[in-house]
Design an enzyme around this catalytic site. Structure first.
Site, short mmCIF file in Angstrom:
data_model
loop_
_atom_site.label_atom_id
_atom_site.label_comp_id
_atom_site.label_asym_id
_atom_site.label_seq_id
_atom_site.Cartn_x
_atom_site.Cartn_y
_atom_site.Cartn_z
N ARG A 136 0.85 -1.20 0.00
CA ARG A 136 0.00 0.00 0.00
C ARG A 136 0.88 1.24 0.00
O ARG A 136 1.96 1.25 0.59
CB ARG A 136 -0.90 0.01 1.24
CG ARG A 136 -2.08 -0.95 1.16
CD ARG A 136 -2.97 -0.84 2.38
NE ARG A 136 -2.30 -1.33 3.56
CZ ARG A 136 -1.71 -0.59 4.47
NH1 ARG A 136 -1.76 0.73 4.39
NH2 ARG A 136 -1.11 -1.12 5.50
N TYR B 31 -1.69 -3.86 -6.97
CA TYR B 31 -1.41 -4.76 -5.84
C TYR B 31 -2.22 -4.48 -4.59
O TYR B 31 -2.37 -3.33 -4.18
CB TYR B 31 0.08 -4.72 -5.51
CG TYR B 31 0.51 -5.81 -4.54
CD1 TYR B 31 0.32 -7.15 -4.86
CD2 TYR B 31 1.10 -5.51 -3.32
CE1 TYR B 31 0.71 -8.15 -3.99
CE2 TYR B 31 1.51 -6.51 -2.44
CZ TYR B 31 1.31 -7.83 -2.77
OH TYR B 31 1.69 -8.84 -1.91
N LYS C 271 -9.36 -2.46 1.94
CA LYS C 271 -9.09 -1.31 2.81
C LYS C 271 -9.86 -0.07 2.35
O LYS C 271 -10.35 0.72 3.16
CB LYS C 271 -7.58 -1.04 2.87
CG LYS C 271 -6.80 -2.19 3.51
CD LYS C 271 -7.21 -2.39 4.92
CE LYS C 271 -6.85 -3.70 5.57
NZ LYS C 271 -5.50 -4.18 5.60
N HIS D 205 -10.12 -2.34 11.82
CA HIS D 205 -9.04 -3.21 11.32
C HIS D 205 -8.81 -4.32 12.35
O HIS D 205 -7.81 -4.32 13.06
CB HIS D 205 -7.79 -2.35 11.12
CG HIS D 205 -6.71 -3.01 10.32
ND1 HIS D 205 -5.41 -2.55 10.34
CD2 HIS D 205 -6.70 -4.07 9.48
CE1 HIS D 205 -4.66 -3.30 9.53
NE2 HIS D 205 -5.42 -4.23 9.02
N SER E 285 -0.94 -3.53 10.44
CA SER E 285 -0.61 -4.45 9.34
C SER E 285 0.64 -5.26 9.67
O SER E 285 1.63 -4.72 10.18
CB SER E 285 -0.38 -3.65 8.06
OG SER E 285 -1.53 -2.91 7.78
N CYS F 40 1.16 -7.45 11.96
CA CYS F 40 1.47 -7.56 13.39
C CYS F 40 0.73 -8.72 14.05
O CYS F 40 0.60 -8.77 15.27
CB CYS F 40 1.16 -6.25 14.11
SG CYS F 40 2.29 -4.93 13.66
N ASP G 28 -8.98 -9.80 9.36
CA ASP G 28 -8.45 -8.46 9.05
C ASP G 28 -9.43 -7.31 9.33
O ASP G 28 -9.01 -6.26 9.76
CB ASP G 28 -8.02 -8.40 7.58
CG ASP G 28 -7.06 -7.26 7.28
OD1 ASP G 28 -6.06 -7.12 8.01
OD2 ASP G 28 -7.32 -6.49 6.33
N ARG H 294 2.33 -12.17 -0.48
CA ARG H 294 1.06 -12.59 0.15
C ARG H 294 0.39 -13.70 -0.65
O ARG H 294 0.70 -13.93 -1.81
CB ARG H 294 0.12 -11.39 0.26
CG ARG H 294 0.64 -10.37 1.26
CD ARG H 294 -0.36 -9.30 1.58
NE ARG H 294 0.17 -8.38 2.56
CZ ARG H 294 -0.36 -8.17 3.77
NH1 ARG H 294 -1.45 -8.79 4.14
NH2 ARG H 294 0.20 -7.31 4.62
#
Ligand code: GTP
Ligand code: SPV
Ligand code: MN
Length: 592
Positions: free
Chosen positions: A73, A201, A210, A230, A252, A254, A281, A375
């Site tokens: 991002r 991406y 998001k 989130h 993100s 974590c 998420d 990912r």
């Protein structure tokens, strides 16, 4: 499906408006059929963009790479285009909606020339949940269309719902020429519109995630009295068979996916502990008639961090991947065995790979074979621990909210907030070391309120006020709020806490606090566990580990307090007074 056949003038007119400036050669509506999915796969294979993955490892799965300049991002290129600049606030880039729309329209003009435009109708949330919301994304990327089919409920069901309801978030996306300098991810919250250009991406391009489910949805939530967060959602059952659902907000990369799929260690499994997965998420939270907060997972798949995923750390994710139907992006790839490879993956590291950059890789190579933000996309239903209620239209009742991040020195393993207002402050003052999930300096500490810094679609001050308002709702039976930190390090920089499956030991304490089975001790940061109440049985660690992890060193908090104050000042006038009150109280308790 042809555009003529969608049966909704609203969609048709809007798509035609888009086509007018994007100028695609042809238009195809995604209905979600297997044959259409196969065509998308074939298209990408013919372009040399998609490679088969070994059927024995993961059937019907593929490997691909994104452009090397397009791997995460881009928060610096992400804009909230509200009419008033003050509605975007200190944590967002703002642009005037009229000017930005003109700029984007002009930048994107003819960007789909020579390409096909895919029209993706999709639902965020269970198909018939009253809390779900719809979107339509136009894109010139078959890769994006394929991923949207995994990550959202896309195709005919969505189309039918949109036809009935009429409402959808307009999502305009084109990969353009992937020009980094002209990359824009723009949100127009007051118009239910997203425009994204020059990236293909992840969160920049899969606009349901998001952009919609957090930035646009958080704005809608503020307006309509609910919350888009989130957060992972999990269900935990104790040996007595009592089940509680918990949400957790970590920034993100974590540990949300890992916690959502936690496999308890043997000693816990034997006693009957069970963890089940609702989402990994994003959570949309609404009040139920009983005054409890209920959560739905708006997503239909996982877009998970590959490095670190193994049978040791996250066996459920590994099983889900092995069921197939996945896309691996920016991992390394073994052309001979057709296997994707990432750091800490199960098995031997091959001696020859194709790197995420497309280069031949051998152990002597200078570059890393996989990208740290590589990912996989994987259907959520394939998770072995998927919760029986994961698609419940009403969601699941939430008994606790956990905040956490990567804090090497300051934050203890676990503590509980004194009450909702203090919990809101604990969330507001979250901070974490930055990861590869976003472009930036990895490891740098940044303030990340509720793990939402990059995702609040409006002013962060108003957002914190919204949290406080939720807490004041009449008849509300609020979840308890906790803070955890799996990432404290010792003097050698090693993680002190084993983490992963062992995190259930902290969840156990949390579930006991929910029902009042254990006491706590009031500490500087909040309610601390009595050290013996964190179970360390069958854990080969130093007997002082928990005491060491729970230690709050004033010296380690000095910088943090300064940075909290700085951040609050940045938020400005819209920061609720309650936050300053809590800040002063914390500083007084710390004595600094
Ligand atoms: P996003 O998808 O970016 O939102 O990330 P996430 O929050 O879902 O993070 P994820 O679970 O994918 O974990 C990110 C990285 O942290 C992986 O490399 C994990 O192996 C690692 N990780 C997760 N949980 C733990 C833990 O308890 N301890 C340690 N040391 N590492 C962890
Ligand atoms: C995150 O960065 O928090 C993610 C990946 O979950 S992305 O979809 O790129 O936002
Ligand atoms: Mn995330």
């Amino acid at each position: 499906m042809k555009l003529e056949d969608v049966g909704s003038d609203k969609i048709k007119n809007w798509v035609n408006e888009c086509a007018e400036f994007l100028m695609p050669d042809s238009i195809e509506v995604i209905d979600g059929s297997d044959s259409q999915k196969q065509l998308l796969i074939n298209t990408l294979k013919e372009q040399g963009d998609l490679y088969d993955v070994d059927e024995k490892f993961s059937p019907n799965s593929y490997w691909t790479r994104s452009d090397p300049n397009d791997v995460a991002r881009v928060e610096g290129r992400t804009f909230i285009c509200s009419k008033s600049e003050s509605d975007a606030g200190a944590t967002n880039n703002w642009a005037d909606p009229k000017e930005m729309k003109e700029k984007m329209t002009s930048l994107m003009t003819a960007s789909m020339k020579g390409r096909k435009m895919y029209v993706i109708p999709y639902i965020m949330g269970p198909i018939s949940s009253p809390y779900s919301k719809c979107g339509v994304q136009v894109t010139d990327s078959a890769y994006v269309a394929l991923n949207m089919l995994i990550m959202t409920r896309a195709g005919s069901d969505a189309l039918n719902r949109i036809k009935k309801e009429g409402d959808f978030v307009e999502c305009v996306h084109s990969v353009g020429v992937l020009d980094k300098e002209e990359r824009y991810i723009c949100h127009f919250p007051e118009e239910n519109l997203i425009m994204s250009f020059n990236s293909g991406y992840g969160g920049n391009a899969l606009l349901g995630k998001k952009c919609f489910a957090l930035r646009i949805a958080s704005y809608l939530g503020k307006k309509e009295g609910w919350m888009a967060e989130h957060m992972l959602i999990l269900g935990i059952t104790n040996p007595e068979g009592e089940k509680k659902y918990i949400c957790a907000a970590f920034p993100s990369a974590c540990g949300k996916t890992n916690l959502a799929m936690l496999v308890p260690p043997k000693s816990y499994l034997e006693k009957g502990w069970k963890v089940e997965t609702v989402g990994d998420d994003i959570a949309w939270l609404h009040f139920g008639e009983d005054g409890q907060l209920y959560a739905i997972n708006p997503e239909n798949g996982y877009f998970g961090v590959a490095p670190g995923t193994s049978s040791d750390t996250n066996p459920n994710m590994v099983s889900a991947l092995k069921k197939g139907n996945c896309i691996f992006t920016n991992t390394a790839y073994n052309k001979e065995s057709k296997m994707p490879w990432w750091d800490k993956m199960d098995g031997e590291k091959p001696s020859k790979l194709t790197s995420w950059l497309g280069n031949e890789w051998t152990p002597g190579s200078e570059e890393k074979p996989d990208h740290p933000n590589s990912r996989f996309t994987c259907p959520a239903s394939q998770c072995p621990t998927i919760d029986p209620n994961w698609e419940n239209s009403n969601g699941v009742p939430i008994s606790a909210i956990i905040f956490g991040g990567r804090r090497a020195k300051s934050a203890p393993l676990v503590y509980e907030a004194f009450n909702w207002e203090h919990g809101t402050f604990v969330g507001a003052t979250m901070a974490s070391e930055m990861t590869a999930a976003a472009a930036g300096v990895v490891g740098k500490i940044r303030r990340d309120p509720m793990a939402m810094k990059p995702f609040i679609g409006y002013n962060v001050g108003d957002y914190l006020q919204h949290w406080l308002d939720i807490g004041k709702k009449e008849g509300a039976k609020l979840p308890k709020i906790f803070h955890v930190n799996w990432f404290r390090t010792d003097d050698n920089g090693k993680f002190m806490w084993p983490g992963f499956g062992e995190n259930i030991r902290v969840l156990e304490w949390i579930t006991k606090r929910i029902v009042g089975k254990v006491d706590s001790v009031d500490g500087v940061l909040g309610k601390m566990p009595i050290i013996q109440d964190i179970n360390t049985k069958n854990l080969s660690v130093d007997e002082n580990l928990i005491a060491n992890l729970q230690e709050v060193k004033t010296s380690a908090w000095k910088d943090d307090i300064d940075s909290q104050e700085h951040f609050f000042k940045e938020i400005g006038d819209k920061l609720p007074d309650v936050m300053w009150r809590e800040f002063k109280a914390l500083r007084a308790r710390l004595g600094i």
